[in-house]
Write a protein that holds these residues in place. Structure first.
Motif, PDB file in Angstrom:
ATOM      1  N   SER A  40      -1.726 -11.693   3.742  1.00  0.00           N
ATOM      2  CA  SER A  40      -3.191 -12.278   3.983  1.00  0.00           C
ATOM      3  C   SER A  40      -3.218 -13.055   5.211  1.00  0.00           C
ATOM      4  O   SER A  40      -2.159 -13.697   5.606  1.00  0.00           O
ATOM      5  CB  SER A  40      -3.630 -13.233   2.542  1.00  0.00           C
ATOM      6  OG  SER A  40      -2.488 -14.072   2.402  1.00  0.00           O
ATOM      7  N   CYS A  41      -4.334 -13.170   5.846  1.00  0.00           N
ATOM      8  CA  CYS A  41      -4.400 -13.691   7.155  1.00  0.00           C
ATOM      9  C   CYS A  41      -5.305 -15.051   7.013  1.00  0.00           C
ATOM     10  O   CYS A  41      -5.445 -15.847   7.783  1.00  0.00           O
ATOM     11  CB  CYS A  41      -4.980 -13.054   8.219  1.00  0.00           C
ATOM     12  SG  CYS A  41      -6.809 -12.534   8.122  1.00  0.00           S
ATOM     13  N   ARG A  55       0.750  -1.205  -0.016  1.00  0.00           N
ATOM     14  CA  ARG A  55      -0.213   0.094  -0.188  1.00  0.00           C
ATOM     15  C   ARG A  55       0.951   1.270   0.072  1.00  0.00           C
ATOM     16  O   ARG A  55       1.860   1.239   0.949  1.00  0.00           O
ATOM     17  CB  ARG A  55      -1.128   0.082   1.176  1.00  0.00           C
ATOM     18  CG  ARG A  55      -2.115  -1.183   1.180  1.00  0.00           C
ATOM     19  CD  ARG A  55      -2.644  -0.973   2.641  1.00  0.00           C
ATOM     20  NE  ARG A  55      -2.021  -1.305   3.591  1.00  0.00           N
ATOM     21  CZ  ARG A  55      -1.692  -0.479   4.821  1.00  0.00           C
ATOM     22  NH1 ARG A  55      -1.847   0.772   4.552  1.00  0.00           N
ATOM     23  NH2 ARG A  55      -1.001  -1.086   5.764  1.00  0.00           N
ATOM     24  N   CYS A  59      -6.888  -9.438  12.085  1.00  0.00           N
ATOM     25  CA  CYS A  59      -6.911  -8.419  10.859  1.00  0.00           C
ATOM     26  C   CYS A  59      -8.199  -7.540  10.925  1.00  0.00           C
ATOM     27  O   CYS A  59      -8.276  -6.965  10.093  1.00  0.00           O
ATOM     28  CB  CYS A  59      -6.899  -9.275   9.617  1.00  0.00           C
ATOM     29  SG  CYS A  59      -8.531 -10.168   9.460  1.00  0.00           S
ATOM     30  N   GLU A  69       3.546   0.413   2.765  1.00  0.00           N
ATOM     31  CA  GLU A  69       3.371  -0.458   3.660  1.00  0.00           C
ATOM     32  C   GLU A  69       3.225  -2.052   3.187  1.00  0.00           C
ATOM     33  O   GLU A  69       2.622  -1.880   2.316  1.00  0.00           O
ATOM     34  CB  GLU A  69       2.170  -0.051   4.412  1.00  0.00           C
ATOM     35  CG  GLU A  69       2.007   1.189   5.174  1.00  0.00           C
ATOM     36  CD  GLU A  69       2.728   1.292   6.336  1.00  0.00           C
ATOM     37  OE1 GLU A  69       3.110   0.198   6.790  1.00  0.00           O
ATOM     38  OE2 GLU A  69       3.131   2.260   6.891  1.00  0.00           O
ATOM     39  N   THR A 118     -10.702  -7.470   7.971  1.00  0.00           N
ATOM     40  CA  THR A 118      -9.849  -6.788   6.460  1.00  0.00           C
ATOM     41  C   THR A 118      -9.248  -8.074   5.627  1.00  0.00           C
ATOM     42  O   THR A 118      -9.424  -8.001   4.510  1.00  0.00           O
ATOM     43  CB  THR A 118      -9.140  -5.628   6.677  1.00  0.00           C
ATOM     44  OG1 THR A 118      -7.881  -6.371   7.242  1.00  0.00           O
ATOM     45  CG2 THR A 118      -9.611  -4.676   7.521  1.00  0.00           C
ATOM     46  N   ASP A 151       1.603  -5.820   3.744  1.00  0.00           N
ATOM     47  CA  ASP A 151       0.435  -6.551   4.451  1.00  0.00           C
ATOM     48  C   ASP A 151       0.707  -7.866   3.787  1.00  0.00           C
ATOM     49  O   ASP A 151       0.873  -8.263   2.654  1.00  0.00           O
ATOM     50  CB  ASP A 151      -0.918  -5.991   3.897  1.00  0.00           C
ATOM     51  CG  ASP A 151      -1.265  -4.326   4.420  1.00  0.00           C
ATOM     52  OD1 ASP A 151      -0.448  -4.264   5.364  1.00  0.00           O
ATOM     53  OD2 ASP A 151      -1.932  -3.643   3.873  1.00  0.00           O
ATOM     54  N   TRP A 158      -6.362  -8.824   5.732  1.00  0.00           N
ATOM     55  CA  TRP A 158      -4.851  -8.416   5.597  1.00  0.00           C
ATOM     56  C   TRP A 158      -4.322  -8.009   6.816  1.00  0.00           C
ATOM     57  O   TRP A 158      -4.975  -7.306   7.742  1.00  0.00           O
ATOM     58  CB  TRP A 158      -4.509  -7.496   4.473  1.00  0.00           C
ATOM     59  CG  TRP A 158      -5.050  -7.754   3.168  1.00  0.00           C
ATOM     60  CD1 TRP A 158      -6.421  -7.519   2.829  1.00  0.00           C
ATOM     61  CD2 TRP A 158      -4.372  -8.228   2.501  1.00  0.00           C
ATOM     62  NE1 TRP A 158      -6.471  -8.133   1.504  1.00  0.00           N
ATOM     63  CE2 TRP A 158      -5.421  -8.589   1.171  1.00  0.00           C
ATOM     64  CE3 TRP A 158      -2.889  -8.905   2.316  1.00  0.00           C
ATOM     65  CZ2 TRP A 158      -4.726  -9.192  -0.041  1.00  0.00           C
ATOM     66  CZ3 TRP A 158      -2.607  -9.460   1.077  1.00  0.00           C
ATOM     67  CH2 TRP A 158      -3.498  -9.902   0.051  1.00  0.00           C
ATOM     68  N   ILE A 159      -2.819  -8.414   7.432  1.00  0.00           N
ATOM     69  CA  ILE A 159      -2.217  -7.816   8.465  1.00  0.00           C
ATOM     70  C   ILE A 159      -0.888  -6.896   8.087  1.00  0.00           C
ATOM     71  O   ILE A 159      -0.424  -7.509   7.335  1.00  0.00           O
ATOM     72  CB  ILE A 159      -1.785  -8.911   9.302  1.00  0.00           C
ATOM     73  CG1 ILE A 159      -3.126  -9.880   9.595  1.00  0.00           C
ATOM     74  CG2 ILE A 159      -1.112  -8.839  10.777  1.00  0.00           C
ATOM     75  CD1 ILE A 159      -2.760 -11.302  10.430  1.00  0.00           C
ATOM     76  N   GLU A 160      -0.842  -6.021   8.393  1.00  0.00           N
ATOM     77  CA  GLU A 160       0.415  -5.146   8.379  1.00  0.00           C
ATOM     78  C   GLU A 160       1.602  -5.683   9.354  1.00  0.00           C
ATOM     79  O   GLU A 160       1.464  -6.169  10.191  1.00  0.00           O
ATOM     80  CB  GLU A 160       0.294  -3.683   8.905  1.00  0.00           C
ATOM     81  CG  GLU A 160       1.417  -2.914   8.533  1.00  0.00           C
ATOM     82  CD  GLU A 160       1.132  -1.456   9.023  1.00  0.00           C
ATOM     83  OE1 GLU A 160       2.279  -0.910   9.438  1.00  0.00           O
ATOM     84  OE2 GLU A 160       0.108  -1.087   9.368  1.00  0.00           O
TER      85      GLU A 160
END
Length: 353
Positions: free
Chosen positions: A265-266, A249, A284, A261, A287, A263, A289-291
């Motif tokens: 996938s979780c 991102r 997450c 940034e 969302t 991210d 997604w995890i940063e």
């Protein structure tokens, strides 16, 4: 008849086993107490003929003394065993007691794993001081004098010199090690910098005033954003599994341009594709997604500040929190657990060392 009874009780006293507190108490009640067998024999002395009473009484006194002596010896032996520092004799016939293994700290496990993953693609490890000057921690990295990170809210300053460029502080990121490596080494440079950093933040389940980072730096000719992406794709899949997806991102950092940034996938959107959260929304926030960190191409000004020609060389840099990676990998919900030294928490990682 009385003499036969006395002899029978004598044999019982001599052969009685007194090895435990329970046996000692049983002996006291049976032979030394007022309702014991010796006391019963004394009560029967009145039925003995007068001419024999003296001799029988003498035998009863000897029997009483024997019972008392055995009781006193047993009691003394047990009291000595309770207070003695001498260990019991070694019984070589007993099975071997298994030696318990210690537990490595989860942050150490993850740090070593990160180093191992990047070592496979040519990254070496660099370290630097935790107490830094303004130049290496801020100025060389393109932080302007009025940048919020220089404020006391974010930085633990050790020495402030208003109007000068020589403040001393606890480092706020391991990017300061990147500056030192670029000053000391000529390109190509391919290094990661793990270490502890400090920020003046309120402590909570997701934030702490000190934590650990690992930053990476690659400087060479013709380094592109594609090289950065492929490096982080490789890292994410090695760390979290081959099905892990990565997205970038747009973001902003003073020392990289462009910046992004990172991210991962979780598994929320596609259950079963990732083992990070197992479809839970706790990590997450729904969302999918995890940063895990930030990255970007090294700003030409940073290269110039460190004595590297930005017309000839380009490079990328990235940074991630080791606590964040560890919390995701082992599904730990509170960052404070890493520094509380709770043995119950640490023992969960015994088999992972």
């Amino acid at each position: 008849m009385m003499k036969e009874k006395i002899e029978a009780v004598r044999q019982e006293i001599v052969s009685a086993s007194i090895e435990t507190p329970a046996q000692l108490e049983e002996f006291r009640i049976g032979y030394v107490g007022r309702k014991g067998k010796v006391a019963d024999l004394f009560a029967g002395l009145r039925d003995v003929p007068a001419e024999d009473r003296r001799a029988v009484g003498q035998e009863l006194n000897e029997l009483k003394q024997l019972a008392q002596q055995r009781f006193d010896e047993g009691k003394a032996t047990m009291e000595q065993g309770q207070t003695s520092d001498v260990p019991p004799p070694l019984d070589l016939t007993l099975p071997v007691v298994p030696k318990e293994l210690g537990a490595r700290h989860p942050l150490s496990l993850v740090r070593d794993r990160i180093v191992e993953v990047f070592a496979r693609i040519g990254f070496s490890v660099a370290e630097g001081p935790e107490i830094e000057d303004d130049w290496h921690n801020f100025s060389a990295l393109n932080f302007p004098p009025d940048h919020p990170a220089r404020d006391m809210q974010d930085t633990f300053f050790i020495e402030r010199n208003p109007g000068q460029d020589n403040d001393i502080a606890l480092r706020t990121h391991t990017s300061s090690v990147q500056v030192r490596m670029m000053e000391r080494h000529k390109p190509p440079i391919r290094m990661i910098m793990p270490g502890r950093v400090f920020r003046n933040e309120a402590i909570s389940a997701r934030a702490h005033c000190y934590f650990h980072q690992v930053e990476g730096l690659y400087i060479a000719e013709n380094v592109s954003m594609a090289d950065l992406k492929q490096t982080l794709y490789y890292f994410a899949r090695e760390m979290f599994g081959p099905q892990t997806q990565v997205r970038f991102r747009p973001s902003f950092f003073p020392f990289t341009e462009p910046s992004a940034e990172i991210d991962i996938s979780c598994g929320l959107r596609q259950p079963g594709t990732c083992q990070i959260c197992g479809g839970s929304e706790n990590i997450c926030k729904g969302t999918g997604w995890i940063e895990i960190g930030g990255a970007g191409m090294v700003d030409p000004n940073v290269l110039s500040n460190c004595g590297i020609d930005p017309e000839r060389y380009t490079g990328f840099a990235f940074g991630m929190g080791i606590e964040r990676i560890t919390m995701i990998k082992y599904r730990i919900s509170d960052i404070r657990l890493f520094s509380e030294n709770d043995v119950r928490f640490l023992q969960q990682f015994t088999s992972l060392g």
